[in-house]
Design an enzyme around this catalytic site. Sequence first.
Site, short mmCIF file in Angstrom:
data_model
loop_
_atom_site.label_atom_id
_atom_site.label_comp_id
_atom_site.label_asym_id
_atom_site.label_seq_id
_atom_site.Cartn_x
_atom_site.Cartn_y
_atom_site.Cartn_z
CG ASP A 45 -1.73 1.25 1.36
OD1 ASP A 45 -2.63 1.47 0.54
OD2 ASP A 45 -1.46 2.02 2.30
CD GLU A 117 -3.42 -1.80 -1.15
OE1 GLU A 117 -3.67 -0.61 -1.38
OE2 GLU A 117 -3.76 -2.38 -0.10
#
Length: 226
Positions: A45, A117
């Site tokens: 992320d 992610e």
Amino acid sequence: MNPIVINRLQRKLGYTFHHQELLQQALTHRSASSKHNERLEFLGDSILSFVIANALYHRFPRVDEGDMSRMRATLVRGNTLAEIAREFELGECLRLGPGELKSGGFRRESILADTVEALIGGVFLDSDIQNVERLILSWYQTRLDEISPGDKQKDPKTRLQEYLQGRHLPLPSYLVVQVRGEAHDQEFTIHCQVSGLSEPVVGTGSSRRKAEQAAAEQALKKLELE
């Protein structure tokens, strides 16, 4: 996991893992094993946010921070990541527990987005920041070419509210109609009632806020503003 499926995934990703255990972990949901992908997701992320911010900074030298932030939010939000996951046919590669399998977790937008992610985090640990940056930019090439600053990059709830206010119509109402899953991995379903639409529109997400944004986006599409 089927090696044919894994090899096909790596070809679609444009990257072959040196340490296959990192790929396995990135594809493992917490419902399937104690060695799951949430730490990799946390790492990925942050890396994704940096890479996209850096790309936007250099592509748009005269654009202010507010517009760049909105463009970045558009590019890294859950539904964009889920679109990328579907392009990779990621759903069939996931390792899910029995409950998630039964409830269709391999199609759930939040799980798909989180796995993208996690893959980014896995590639970084398997190689270096240069490799993962090159990879992310290749995944995002078309989206980066198409994105532009302006009101279009405001989040859906803001755009829907501004549209209704501009026509002196009541603001939309959002109602939570369902919450599924355990506390650490919930999925919210929201009904959004909008003046001018005969039925409420539905949005889902891993938090109430994300579900409301998804519902607002559907409302904009029905109003032909998206």
